[in-house]
Enzyme design. Structure first.
Site, PDB file in Angstrom:
ATOM      1  N   GLY A 288       6.985  12.961  -2.645  1.00 42.05           N
ATOM      2  CA  GLY A 288       5.973  13.929  -2.255  1.00 42.05           C
ATOM      3  C   GLY A 288       4.570  13.603  -2.752  1.00 42.05           C
ATOM      4  O   GLY A 288       3.598  13.922  -2.094  1.00 42.05           O
ATOM      5  N   PHE A 289       4.496  12.940  -3.909  1.00 39.67           N
ATOM      6  CA  PHE A 289       3.170  12.729  -4.500  1.00 39.67           C
ATOM      7  C   PHE A 289       3.114  11.382  -5.229  1.00 39.67           C
ATOM      8  O   PHE A 289       4.119  10.964  -5.824  1.00 39.67           O
ATOM      9  CB  PHE A 289       2.852  13.836  -5.513  1.00 39.67           C
ATOM     10  CG  PHE A 289       2.921  15.206  -4.896  1.00 39.67           C
ATOM     11  CD1 PHE A 289       1.832  15.721  -4.203  1.00 39.67           C
ATOM     12  CD2 PHE A 289       4.087  15.955  -4.980  1.00 39.67           C
ATOM     13  CE1 PHE A 289       1.907  16.968  -3.603  1.00 39.67           C
ATOM     14  CE2 PHE A 289       4.166  17.207  -4.384  1.00 39.67           C
ATOM     15  CZ  PHE A 289       3.072  17.720  -3.694  1.00 39.67           C
TER      16      PHE A 289
ATOM     17  N   MET B  69       4.782  11.744   5.237  1.00 42.30           N
ATOM     18  CA  MET B  69       5.227  13.050   4.703  1.00 42.30           C
ATOM     19  C   MET B  69       4.880  14.157   5.685  1.00 42.30           C
ATOM     20  O   MET B  69       3.840  14.099   6.350  1.00 42.30           O
ATOM     21  CB  MET B  69       4.552  13.312   3.360  1.00 42.30           C
ATOM     22  CG  MET B  69       4.826  12.232   2.329  1.00 42.30           C
ATOM     23  SD  MET B  69       4.068  12.637   0.761  1.00 42.30           S
ATOM     24  CE  MET B  69       4.529  11.193  -0.208  1.00 42.30           C
TER      25      MET B  69
ATOM     26  N   ASP C 156       3.772   5.582   3.452  1.00 37.55           N
ATOM     27  CA  ASP C 156       4.509   6.815   3.130  1.00 37.55           C
ATOM     28  C   ASP C 156       4.188   7.930   4.114  1.00 37.55           C
ATOM     29  O   ASP C 156       3.056   8.422   4.155  1.00 37.55           O
ATOM     30  CB  ASP C 156       4.121   7.284   1.723  1.00 37.55           C
ATOM     31  CG  ASP C 156       4.809   6.480   0.641  1.00 37.55           C
ATOM     32  OD1 ASP C 156       6.031   6.309   0.708  1.00 37.55           O
ATOM     33  OD2 ASP C 156       4.098   6.020  -0.283  1.00 37.55           O
TER      34      ASP C 156
ATOM     35  N   SER D 108       1.821   0.964  -2.194  1.00 31.70           N
ATOM     36  CA  SER D 108       1.875   2.172  -1.371  1.00 31.70           C
ATOM     37  C   SER D 108       0.459   2.629  -1.087  1.00 31.70           C
ATOM     38  O   SER D 108      -0.287   2.972  -2.014  1.00 31.70           O
ATOM     39  CB  SER D 108       2.621   3.290  -2.094  1.00 31.70           C
ATOM     40  OG  SER D 108       2.306   4.522  -1.468  1.00 31.70           O
TER      41      SER D 108
ATOM     42  N   GLY E 226       2.036   2.602  -6.164  1.00 30.85           N
ATOM     43  CA  GLY E 226       0.830   3.209  -5.612  1.00 30.85           C
ATOM     44  C   GLY E 226      -0.275   3.212  -6.622  1.00 30.85           C
ATOM     45  O   GLY E 226      -1.173   2.365  -6.616  1.00 30.85           O
ATOM     46  N   SER E 227      -0.202   4.161  -7.568  1.00 24.19           N
ATOM     47  CA  SER E 227      -1.307   4.298  -8.522  1.00 24.19           C
ATOM     48  C   SER E 227      -1.449   3.099  -9.441  1.00 24.19           C
ATOM     49  O   SER E 227      -2.574   2.792  -9.867  1.00 24.19           O
ATOM     50  CB  SER E 227      -1.170   5.602  -9.314  1.00 24.19           C
ATOM     51  OG  SER E 227       0.163   5.908  -9.570  1.00 24.19           O
TER      52      SER E 227
ATOM     53  N   GLY F  69       1.603   9.055  -8.415  1.00 22.65           N
ATOM     54  CA  GLY F  69       1.192   9.301  -9.805  1.00 22.65           C
ATOM     55  C   GLY F  69       2.149  10.139 -10.631  1.00 22.65           C
ATOM     56  O   GLY F  69       1.759  10.670 -11.674  1.00 22.65           O
TER      57      GLY F  69
ATOM     58  N   MET G  56       9.529  10.366   5.105  1.00 25.07           N
ATOM     59  CA  MET G  56       9.938  11.568   4.357  1.00 25.07           C
ATOM     60  C   MET G  56       9.701  12.752   5.279  1.00 25.07           C
ATOM     61  O   MET G  56       8.797  13.575   5.061  1.00 25.07           O
ATOM     62  CB  MET G  56       9.114  11.670   3.061  1.00 25.07           C
ATOM     63  CG  MET G  56       9.496  10.596   2.047  1.00 25.07           C
ATOM     64  SD  MET G  56       8.215  10.345   0.785  1.00 25.07           S
ATOM     65  CE  MET G  56       7.179   9.160   1.630  1.00 25.07           C
TER      66      MET G  56
ATOM     67  N   ASP H 167      10.951   3.127  -5.927  1.00 28.06           N
ATOM     68  CA  ASP H 167       9.681   3.725  -5.510  1.00 28.06           C
ATOM     69  C   ASP H 167       9.404   4.961  -6.357  1.00 28.06           C
ATOM     70  O   ASP H 167      10.187   5.910  -6.342  1.00 28.06           O
ATOM     71  CB  ASP H 167       9.804   4.097  -4.019  1.00 28.06           C
ATOM     72  CG  ASP H 167       8.545   4.714  -3.430  1.00 28.06           C
ATOM     73  OD1 ASP H 167       7.516   4.767  -4.121  1.00 28.06           O
ATOM     74  OD2 ASP H 167       8.615   5.129  -2.253  1.00 28.06           O
ATOM     75  N   GLY H 168       8.288   4.910  -7.096  1.00 29.35           N
ATOM     76  CA  GLY H 168       7.852   6.073  -7.863  1.00 29.35           C
ATOM     77  C   GLY H 168       7.710   5.759  -9.337  1.00 29.35           C
ATOM     78  O   GLY H 168       8.681   5.371  -9.989  1.00 29.35           O
ATOM     79  N   GLY H 169       6.492   5.892  -9.847  1.00 31.26           N
ATOM     80  CA  GLY H 169       6.263   5.678 -11.274  1.00 31.26           C
ATOM     81  C   GLY H 169       6.457   4.244 -11.728  1.00 31.26           C
ATOM     82  O   GLY H 169       6.715   3.997 -12.913  1.00 31.26           O
TER      83      GLY H 169
ATOM     84  N   HIS I 181       3.495  -0.667   1.939  1.00 31.78           N
ATOM     85  CA  HIS I 181       4.399   0.502   1.979  1.00 31.78           C
ATOM     86  C   HIS I 181       3.627   1.696   2.538  1.00 31.78           C
ATOM     87  O   HIS I 181       2.571   2.064   2.004  1.00 31.78           O
ATOM     88  CB  HIS I 181       4.908   0.775   0.570  1.00 31.78           C
ATOM     89  CG  HIS I 181       5.945   1.849   0.475  1.00 31.78           C
ATOM     90  ND1 HIS I 181       7.272   1.639   0.774  1.00 31.78           N
ATOM     91  CD2 HIS I 181       5.852   3.149   0.095  1.00 31.78           C
ATOM     92  CE1 HIS I 181       7.955   2.761   0.572  1.00 31.78           C
ATOM     93  NE2 HIS I 181       7.114   3.694   0.174  1.00 31.78           N
TER      94      HIS I 181
HETATM   95  C1  DX5 Z   1       6.395   9.148  -3.389  1.00 32.72           C
HETATM   96  C2  DX5 Z   1       6.081   7.971  -2.478  1.00 32.72           C
HETATM   97  C3  DX5 Z   1       5.686   6.772  -3.261  1.00 32.72           C
HETATM   98  C4  DX5 Z   1       4.435   6.961  -4.045  1.00 32.72           C
HETATM   99  C5  DX5 Z   1       4.458   6.047  -5.206  1.00 32.72           C
HETATM  100  O1  DX5 Z   1       6.822  10.207  -2.636  1.00 32.72           O
HETATM  101  O2  DX5 Z   1       7.194   7.655  -1.688  1.00 32.72           O
HETATM  102  O3  DX5 Z   1       5.619   5.623  -2.439  1.00 32.72           O
HETATM  103  O4  DX5 Z   1       3.284   6.718  -3.301  1.00 32.72           O
HETATM  104  O5  DX5 Z   1       3.315   6.288  -5.966  1.00 32.72           O
HETATM  105  P1  DX5 Z   1       3.279   5.892  -7.515  1.00 32.72           P
HETATM  106  O6  DX5 Z   1       3.520   4.412  -7.599  1.00 32.72           O
HETATM  107  O7  DX5 Z   1       1.915   6.291  -7.925  1.00 32.72           O
HETATM  108  O8  DX5 Z   1       4.371   6.688  -8.176  1.00 32.72           O
HETATM  109 ZN    ZN Z   2       7.396   5.634  -0.642  1.00 34.68          ZN
END
Ligand code: DX5
Ligand code: ZN
Length: 229
Positions: free
Chosen positions: A142-143, A37, A35, A8, A197-198, A145, A68, A175-177, A33
């Site tokens: 939304g975020f 927002m 994102d 991401s 992402g992170s 990490g 989103m 997707d996420g964490g 990916h």
């Molecule tokens: C969250 C996004 C994710 C996010 C994942 O709203 O849709 O794609 O960037 O980031 P990590 O992998 O850091 O949770």
């Molecule tokens: Zn995403």
């Protein structure tokens, strides 16, 4: 299905976006990916079709656009024209979900549908026939990490069984964490497409980070009947 690792770019260095995308491609990523927002559906603001068009020439990988935003329909054409390969929309953001999914298909793009952590698997029942990918959020969107929400793991297994019952080759994305540890939990339940992402852009070496995720996914996928089909 072969596991797909999709970095991401939300966690990339935005001042060098094209170079960051090229770097994760060189490091072994499968998809990119993207994102989107809107500070309405989710409490953050990122980028639109103009940025997608600008980065499109920097990679040959498929670009997976996660919308989103609300309302969504008016933006689908712009992202399709800017070079998206797959466009995903949230069940929670689309009052006329069938229409939104049809719009993506009509633009010749792969179709994805997304569920937030608190949205039940049953909300997919009437749309599985028209999608290529289901995305189950493992954080509230939304975020980057944020901490992985473990209660979604069981839903991954439920949706994997729904997909098997549909007889369609639908990818199951999370997707996420996602980290080299959490990826094992969702891969074991049948997820095959992983956004991170992170865990990638926050690592000193993108190749090592993608490799660690892929090893985690493949180890668990090999150990489950769910992904073997
Ligand atoms: C969250 C996004 C994710 C996010 C994942 O709203 O849709 O794609 O960037 O980031 P990590 O992998 O850091 O949770
Ligand atoms: Zn995403």
């Amino acid at each position: 299905m072969k596991p797909v690792i999709a970095p991401s770019i939300l966690s990339a260095d935005f001042s060098r976006l094209g170079a960051e995308i090229a770097a994760v491609e060189a490091a072994g990523a499968d998809w990119i990916h993207f994102d989107v927002m809107d500070n309405h559906f989710v409490p953050n603001l990122t980028f639109g079709p103009m940025v997608l068009k600008a980065v499109r020439p920097h990679t040959e990988l498929p670009i997976d656009v996660h919308l989103m935003v609300q309302p969504v329909d008016a933006l689908i054409e712009g992202f399709a024209a800017a070079g998206a390969d797959l466009i995903s929309v949230h069940v929670e953001a689309c009052p006329h979900l069938d229409r939104s999914l049809q719009l993506i298909r009509a633009k010749g793009k792969q179709v994805g549908v997304v569920l937030n952590p608190a949205t039940p698997a049953s909300s997919l029942e009437c749309v599985l026939h028209q999608v290529d990918l289901v995305l189950l959020m493992t954080v509230n969107p939304g975020f980057p990490g944020q901490a992985f929400i473990r209660s979604v793991v069981e839903k991954v297994g439920v949706v994997r069984d729904m997909i098997a019952g549909s007889g369609r080759p639908i990818r199951l994305q999370v997707d996420g964490g996602i980290t080299p540890e959490t990826i094992r939990e969702v891969a074991a339940e049948g997820a095959d497409t992983f956004v991170a992402g992170s865990a990638i852009f926050g690592a000193p070496d993108y190749r090592d980070a993608i490799g660690a995720l892929r090893r985690g996914a493949e180890a668990m996928a090999a150990g489950t009947m769910r992904v073997a089909v």
